[in-house]
Scaffold this active site. Structure first.
Site, PDB file in Angstrom:
ATOM      1  N   TYR A  51      67.972  -6.465  63.106  1.00  0.00           N
ATOM      2  CA  TYR A  51      68.936  -7.561  63.272  1.00  0.00           C
ATOM      3  C   TYR A  51      69.373  -7.623  64.720  1.00  0.00           C
ATOM      4  CZ  TYR A  51      70.072 -10.059  59.056  1.00  0.00           C
ATOM      5  OH  TYR A  51      70.033 -10.937  58.019  1.00  0.00           O
ATOM      6  N   GLU A  53      71.506 -10.500  66.080  1.00  0.00           N
ATOM      7  CA  GLU A  53      72.333 -11.696  66.316  1.00  0.00           C
ATOM      8  C   GLU A  53      72.956 -11.623  67.699  1.00  0.00           C
ATOM      9  OE1 GLU A  53      73.500 -10.586  62.693  1.00  0.00           O
ATOM     10  OE2 GLU A  53      73.795 -12.586  61.825  1.00  0.00           O
ATOM     11  N   ASP A 197      60.546 -34.119  72.752  1.00  0.00           N
ATOM     12  CA  ASP A 197      59.996 -33.209  71.740  1.00  0.00           C
ATOM     13  C   ASP A 197      58.485 -33.173  71.979  1.00  0.00           C
ATOM     14  OD1 ASP A 197      58.825 -32.099  69.486  1.00  0.00           O
ATOM     15  OD2 ASP A 197      60.194 -33.059  68.066  1.00  0.00           O
ATOM     16  N   THR A 223      57.488 -26.830  69.367  1.00  0.00           N
ATOM     17  CA  THR A 223      57.067 -25.786  68.443  1.00  0.00           C
ATOM     18  C   THR A 223      56.043 -24.939  69.196  1.00  0.00           C
ATOM     19  OG1 THR A 223      55.471 -27.329  67.507  1.00  0.00           O
ATOM     20  CG2 THR A 223      57.525 -27.024  66.299  1.00  0.00           C
ATOM     21  N   LYS A 226      51.233 -25.214  67.817  1.00  0.00           N
ATOM     22  CA  LYS A 226      50.263 -26.325  67.815  1.00  0.00           C
ATOM     23  C   LYS A 226      49.294 -26.116  68.991  1.00  0.00           C
ATOM     24  CE  LYS A 226      53.248 -29.553  65.298  1.00  0.00           C
ATOM     25  NZ  LYS A 226      54.656 -29.115  65.328  1.00  0.00           N
ATOM     26  N   ARG A 232      54.235 -19.460  64.349  1.00  0.00           N
ATOM     27  CA  ARG A 232      55.051 -20.598  63.886  1.00  0.00           C
ATOM     28  C   ARG A 232      56.475 -20.387  64.385  1.00  0.00           C
ATOM     29  NH1 ARG A 232      51.847 -23.231  60.743  1.00  0.00           N
ATOM     30  NH2 ARG A 232      53.377 -24.877  60.508  1.00  0.00           N
TER      31      ARG A 232
HETATM   32  N1  DSN Z   1      54.034 -31.178  60.549  1.00  0.00           N
HETATM   33  C1  DSN Z   1      53.897 -31.430  61.956  1.00  0.00           C
HETATM   34  C2  DSN Z   1      52.671 -32.189  62.264  1.00  0.00           C
HETATM   35  O1  DSN Z   1      51.699 -31.966  61.577  1.00  0.00           O
HETATM   36  O2  DSN Z   1      52.634 -32.996  63.170  1.00  0.00           O
HETATM   37  C3  DSN Z   1      55.082 -32.035  62.507  1.00  0.00           C
HETATM   38  O3  DSN Z   1      56.208 -31.322  62.087  1.00  0.00           O
END
Ligand code: DSN
Length: 415
Positions: A51, A53, A197, A223, A226, A232
């Site tokens: 933990y 925090e 974003d 994120t 990708k 993730r």
């Molecule tokens: N699920 C993602 C995508 O495939 O673009 C976006 O959150």
């Protein structure tokens, strides 16, 4: 995974089957990718047990000296990648990161201007189904009905009329480059913050294949799994003057204990993203998408916006007289994974949309190049035009088998 095998055979088998699925198919969902084995290793560690925090050197629990070292490395690497003044590496996902950003910058009832979900926006940018639309007023801009491209004059006009407190750019199914600087200009002209974003195109930005929203944008969120090819999760980058607000909005505002095993894996992924190899892969990802797009066009497949500047392609399934879902299911039967997706001004609902979204990040990580994209493009076009043609299906299955054998992934990963 000898312990898992002994203790929980059902979960062990399902994981093993998933590894085989990933190794034996063509992963063409543009938001998916293959992390390196080093990223996987960092995720699966005892850091999970701790933990932490708070933030480095300011934790609520003892015993965080090594955790601090890890989180500080992740922060410094993230800042370097995006040339950002501040980074928060704790967000568990893109949606929770966006919620924290709204919490940091807005009051309930404030106005957000974002792209319509059905035109390529994201649920967390203000969909009616999201909590976001219950807390804030949401207004949308659309893409141009003829070209399906962003219309910056239109965005400016709506911003001047609506006077939002926040403008969001960055999309989930927009295949073209985004002029982030122009959107920052529009936002600042009306006194709004600009959140970019960049979840889909973060890797492209790092490699110089797409404009970086900094230094003009106020906040950038991405994120990490990708094009960035990490675990993730998500990170928030911002100007120095917003650092404290953003940090407080992540913890304790919207999250509790950070996932330090994931933060370690983010740090490993950021180190990989600083290399020339990563940058070359991102360049190839775009080249691959463009070759794939051109092959589809040459074979009479209609693409939204007529092509791509990025890693993703959006096929208009209407002229093929099939739905996006039917197209995705047909390809999945061959071991080619794509996803059904809304297209701008879609007459069909999001649950049964008219588009098919596909992309090249994972194939490029495997080492595929232009020649393979041409083969895949020809095969997808043949299948979509003749969904019941058994000869095309057989050829498609053979091609998937050959390509996955020629470009193996996770060679050393033996479950
Ligand atoms: N699920 C993602 C995508 O495939 O673009 C976006 O959150």
């Amino acid at each position: 995974m000898k312990h898992l095998l002994k203790q929980d055979n059902q979960i062990y088998q399902a994981i093993k089957n998933e590894l085989n699925r990933q190794k034996s198919g063509l992963i063409m969902i543009p938001s998916e990718n293959f992390t390196s084995p080093a990223v996987l290793e960092a995720m699966s560690t005892v850091l999970n047990n701790k933990y932490a925090e708070g933030y480095p050197q300011a934790r609520y629990y003892t015993g965080n000296q090594f955790i601090d070292e890890i989180e500080n490395l992740a922060i410094e690497r993230a800042k370097k990648l995006f040339q950002a003044e501040h980074a928060n590496v704790q967000p568990h996902s893109g949606t929770t990161a966006n919620l924290a950003i709204y919490f940091a910058l807005l009051k309930p009832g404030d106005k957000i201007l974002s792209l319509n979900l059905t035109h390529g926006g994201h649920l967390s940018h203000g969909s009616k189904k999201s909590l976001v639309s219950q807390i804030y007023q949401i207004v949308h801009y659309n893409v141009d009905p003829k070209t399906n491209l962003l219309d910056y004059n239109e965005i400016q006009k709506i911003a001047q009329e609506e006077k939002p407190q926040l403008i969001i750019s960055g999309f989930s199914s927009y295949p073209r480059k985004i002029d982030f600087k122009k959107i920052s200009e529009i936002a600042h002209e009306v006194g709004a913050y600009h959140l970019a974003d960049v979840s889909h195109i973060a890797g492209l930005i790092i490699a110089g294949e797409h404009q970086n929203p900094f230094p003009e944008a106020d906040v950038v969120m991405t994120t990490t799994h990708k094009t960035l090819r990490g675990p993730r999760g998500a990170i928030i980058l911002c100007k120095k003057e917003l650092a404290s607000k953003i940090d407080k909005a992540v913890f304790p505002g919207t999250q509790g204990g950070p996932f330090e095993h994931i933060i370690a894996a983010k740090a490993v992924c950021f180190n990989e993203a600083l290399t020339d190899k990563f940058k070359a892969d991102q360049k190839q990802t775009v080249i691959n998408a463009q070759v794939l797009a051109q092959t589809l066009i040459d074979n009479n497949i209609t693409l939204i916006t007529g092509g791509t500047d990025t890693h993703l392609i959006l096929i208009d399934c209407r002229p093929l007289k099939i739905t996006g879902k039917e197209a995705a299911a047909l390809l999945a039967e061959m071991g080619i994974y794509t996803n059904a997706n809304v297209i701008p001004y879609d007459a069909n609902p999001p649950a049964n949309p008219s588009g098919l979204r596909l992309g090249t990040p994972a194939l490029t990580t495997q080492g595929m190049k232009e020649a393979e994209m041409k083969q895949i493009g020809l095969m997808i076009a043949a299948l979509l035009k003749n969904p019941n043609d058994e000869k095309s299906k057989k050829q498609a299955k053979d091609l998937v088998k050959n390509l996955t054998a020629q470009f193996p992934i996770y060679k050393d990963l033996k479950y």
